[in-house]
Design a protein around this motif. Structure first.
Motif, short mmCIF file in Angstrom:
data_model
loop_
_atom_site.label_atom_id
_atom_site.label_comp_id
_atom_site.label_asym_id
_atom_site.label_seq_id
_atom_site.Cartn_x
_atom_site.Cartn_y
_atom_site.Cartn_z
N ARG A 171 32.74 -15.36 -15.90
CA ARG A 171 31.53 -15.28 -16.72
C ARG A 171 30.38 -15.98 -16.00
NH1 ARG A 171 30.56 -15.10 -22.22
NH2 ARG A 171 32.80 -15.06 -22.65
N CYS A 172 29.18 -15.42 -16.15
CA CYS A 172 28.00 -16.06 -15.58
C CYS A 172 27.36 -16.96 -16.64
CB CYS A 172 27.00 -15.00 -15.12
SG CYS A 172 25.50 -15.74 -14.45
N LEU A 173 27.19 -18.24 -16.29
CA LEU A 173 26.57 -19.19 -17.23
C LEU A 173 25.06 -18.99 -17.30
CD1 LEU A 173 28.54 -22.45 -16.33
CD2 LEU A 173 29.06 -20.74 -18.10
N HIS A 174 24.51 -18.26 -16.32
CA HIS A 174 23.06 -18.04 -16.28
C HIS A 174 22.64 -16.83 -17.12
CE1 HIS A 174 19.09 -18.53 -14.60
NE2 HIS A 174 19.06 -17.26 -14.28
N CYS A 175 23.32 -15.66 -16.90
CA CYS A 175 22.90 -14.42 -17.61
C CYS A 175 23.97 -13.90 -18.57
CB CYS A 175 22.53 -13.33 -16.59
SG CYS A 175 23.93 -12.57 -15.75
N ASN A 176 25.10 -14.59 -18.67
CA ASN A 176 26.17 -14.24 -19.62
C ASN A 176 26.96 -12.98 -19.27
OD1 ASN A 176 25.98 -16.46 -21.35
ND2 ASN A 176 24.22 -15.54 -22.40
N PHE A 220 29.67 -15.34 -6.61
CA PHE A 220 28.36 -15.34 -7.28
C PHE A 220 28.33 -14.23 -8.34
CE2 PHE A 220 27.76 -16.86 -2.96
CZ PHE A 220 27.12 -18.08 -3.19
N CYS A 221 27.51 -14.41 -9.35
CA CYS A 221 27.35 -13.37 -10.36
C CYS A 221 26.81 -12.11 -9.70
CB CYS A 221 26.38 -13.86 -11.44
SG CYS A 221 25.94 -12.54 -12.59
N PRO A 222 27.48 -10.95 -9.87
CA PRO A 222 27.02 -9.72 -9.23
C PRO A 222 25.76 -9.15 -9.87
CG PRO A 222 28.94 -9.27 -10.58
CD PRO A 222 28.73 -10.76 -10.63
N VAL A 223 25.35 -9.67 -11.04
CA VAL A 223 24.13 -9.17 -11.71
C VAL A 223 22.91 -9.98 -11.30
CG1 VAL A 223 23.01 -8.83 -13.95
CG2 VAL A 223 25.43 -8.21 -13.64
N CYS A 224 23.00 -11.32 -11.45
CA CYS A 224 21.80 -12.14 -11.20
C CYS A 224 21.93 -13.01 -9.95
CB CYS A 224 21.49 -13.00 -12.43
SG CYS A 224 22.56 -14.43 -12.60
N GLY A 225 23.11 -13.05 -9.34
CA GLY A 225 23.28 -13.82 -8.10
C GLY A 225 23.50 -15.30 -8.31
ZN LIG Z 1 24.41 -13.72 -13.85
#
Ligand SMILES: [Zn+2]
Length: 175
Positions: free
Chosen positions: A29-34, A11-16
């Motif tokens: 790369r996170c597709l949600h928060c980049n 999971f993205c460690p910034v936004c989950g």
């Molecule tokens: Zn994210």
């Protein structure tokens, strides 16, 4: 098959977000928060120290990976520390002795499994001198430390691959 170094990070460690995808062979790369995170190598030092008779200082590993096998003294370089500072600190922490001079020999990549995750390291090998061994005592993550005449050393007794390669090169006088 080569595993992605961030395969355990699901999971993205910034936004989950679970929209956390492979960006290239060493990043996701996170597709949600980049947010993008790169798995860079961790630097480590390993040290060759010989006594007046030319015997090599060898340690026995207290902890996994490869607990119980032989090793060279050394360890991971701390954040904001130079490799030279890491050599001096690790040798003092593990053995209670002081390095008086050092020469860089070579570097060898390694894969170090910790907490069931493969950490990619770059081991920096140094040849070091120590003036006084009288206060030497194994501590920290070293179970035992002793000198071995070079003709009694078997590289297969060293559990970490990079250290085994380094020992072979050292015994063959290739470094
Ligand atoms: Zn994210």
């Amino acid at each position: 098959m080569t595993r992605h170094p961030l395969e355990k990070f699901r999971f993205c460690p910034v936004c989950g977000s679970s929209e956390w995808v492979i960006n290239n062979e060493k990043s996701k790369r996170c597709l949600h928060c980049n947010f993008v995170y790169y798995a860079n190598v961790s630097a480590a030092v390993a040290v060759f120290i010989r006594n007046k008779e030319g015997a090599l200082l060898v340690c026995r590993r207290k902890k996994n990976p490869a607990a119980g096998t032989l090793d060279l003294p050394g360890g991971f370089v701390d954040i904001r520390e130079t490799a030279q500072e890491a050599v001096i600190r690790e040798i003092h922490e593990e053995l209670g002795i002081h390095v008086t001079s050092m020469t860089f020999l070579t570097s060898i990549p390694n894969e170090y499994v910790y907490s069931d995750m493969t950490i990619h390291t770059l081991d920096l090998l140094f040849d070091c001198e120590v003036g006084d061994f009288s206060c030497m005592e194994a501590a920290d993550d070293v179970a035992d430390a002793f000198f071995m005449p070079l003709n009694t050393i078997s590289p297969d007794d060293f559990g970490l691959n990079s250290i085994k390669k380094g020992i072979i090169a050292f015994l063959n006088k290739n470094i």
